[in-house]
Design an enzyme around this catalytic site. Structure first.
Site, PDB file in Angstrom:
ATOM      1  N   GLY A  94       0.794  -1.229   0.000  1.00 36.90           N
ATOM      2  CA  GLY A  94       0.000   0.000   0.000  1.00 36.90           C
ATOM      3  C   GLY A  94       0.819   1.267   0.000  1.00 36.90           C
ATOM      4  N   GLN A  95       2.117   1.162  -0.310  1.00 31.81           N
ATOM      5  CA  GLN A  95       2.963   2.354  -0.321  1.00 31.81           C
ATOM      6  C   GLN A  95       2.744   3.131  -1.617  1.00 31.81           C
ATOM      7  OE1 GLN A  95       7.187   1.588   0.072  1.00 31.81           O
ATOM      8  NE2 GLN A  95       7.671   3.757   0.384  1.00 31.81           N
ATOM      9  N   HIS A 101       8.340   6.243   5.192  1.00 35.44           N
ATOM     10  CA  HIS A 101       7.622   7.081   6.149  1.00 35.44           C
ATOM     11  C   HIS A 101       6.858   6.194   7.105  1.00 35.44           C
ATOM     12  CE1 HIS A 101       5.290   6.504   2.464  1.00 35.44           C
ATOM     13  NE2 HIS A 101       4.214   6.441   3.233  1.00 35.44           N
TER      14      HIS A 101
HETATM   15  P1  AMP Z   1       1.613   5.539   1.798  1.00 37.09           P
HETATM   16  O1  AMP Z   1       0.376   4.996   1.158  1.00 37.09           O
HETATM   17  O2  AMP Z   1       2.017   4.785   3.030  1.00 37.09           O
HETATM   18  O3  AMP Z   1       2.753   5.718   0.817  1.00 37.09           O
HETATM   19  O4  AMP Z   1       1.216   6.958   2.346  1.00 37.09           O
HETATM   20  C1  AMP Z   1       1.534   8.171   1.717  1.00 37.09           C
HETATM   21  C2  AMP Z   1       0.836   9.229   2.500  1.00 37.09           C
HETATM   22  O5  AMP Z   1       1.415  10.471   2.164  1.00 37.09           O
HETATM   23  C3  AMP Z   1      -0.671   9.335   2.225  1.00 37.09           C
HETATM   24  O6  AMP Z   1      -1.375   9.163   3.445  1.00 37.09           O
HETATM   25  C4  AMP Z   1      -0.818  10.746   1.647  1.00 37.09           C
HETATM   26  O7  AMP Z   1      -2.000  11.363   2.096  1.00 37.09           O
HETATM   27  C5  AMP Z   1       0.417  11.433   2.193  1.00 37.09           C
HETATM   28  N1  AMP Z   1       0.930  12.552   1.402  1.00 37.09           N
HETATM   29  C6  AMP Z   1       1.238  12.556   0.081  1.00 37.09           C
HETATM   30  N2  AMP Z   1       1.757  13.744  -0.275  1.00 37.09           N
HETATM   31  C7  AMP Z   1       1.775  14.510   0.849  1.00 37.09           C
HETATM   32  C8  AMP Z   1       2.198  15.836   1.144  1.00 37.09           C
HETATM   33  N3  AMP Z   1       2.698  16.649   0.196  1.00 37.09           N
HETATM   34  N4  AMP Z   1       2.067  16.282   2.427  1.00 37.09           N
HETATM   35  C9  AMP Z   1       1.550  15.482   3.375  1.00 37.09           C
HETATM   36  N5  AMP Z   1       1.146  14.218   3.167  1.00 37.09           N
HETATM   37  C10 AMP Z   1       1.256  13.736   1.924  1.00 37.09           C
END
Ligand code: AMP
Ligand code: ZN
Length: 115
Positions: A94-95, A101
């Site tokens: 799910g990344q 992060h």
């Molecule tokens: P993942 O699915 O674990 O890769 O999560 C990526 C997360 O990053 C998601 O929850 C997005 O809402 C968040 N995200 C993407 N771009 C940004 C951004 N510019 N600032 C804050 N959160 C972000």
């Protein structure tokens, strides 16, 4: 790394709602919060995911989980009620952002298992 959104945030070139920063880590509010508190803890060094961790990253990984996450949870008021740390890894995991992060979520009762 060029064109990496979280590297851009770590470098201050892309805006974010920062809640914590030190020499090696930045934490900021998720753009699409899934809980009353939802922040991302991000190493400033570009590491794609847990699958790309190297031996030299042990201190950084421990720093995130031992020093930063619990203290940030307390600072954000979700320590007593409990919180969730999630590290999505790779496509099936799910990344969506290819810079490692740790999601820190809290402020509501969570369910298990996730989808
Ligand atoms: P993942 O699915 O674990 O890769 O999560 C990526 C997360 O990053 C998601 O929850 C997005 O809402 C968040 N995200 C993407 N771009 C940004 C951004 N510019 N600032 C804050 N959160 C972000
Ligand atoms: Zn990056």
């Amino acid at each position: 790394m060029n064109n990496c959104v979280f590297c851009g945030i770590a470098a201050g070139k892309i805006p974010s709602q920062k809640v914590f920063e030190d020499d090696s880590v930045i934490a900021f509010k998720d753009l699409s919060p899934q809980a009353p508190v939802h922040v991302l803890i991000v190493p400033k060094k570009h590491i794609q995911s847990v699958a790309q961790f190297q031996a030299e990253d042990k201190e950084l990984a421990a720093h995130i989980f031992v020093d930063v996450a619990p203290k940030l949870a307390a600072q954000l008021g979700i320590s007593d009620g409990g919180f969730r740390l999630i590290v999505n890894t790779g496509d099936d995991g799910g990344q969506t952002v290819p810079h490692l992060h740790v999601h820190l979520l809290g402020g509501r009762k969570m369910t298990w298992p996730p989808g």
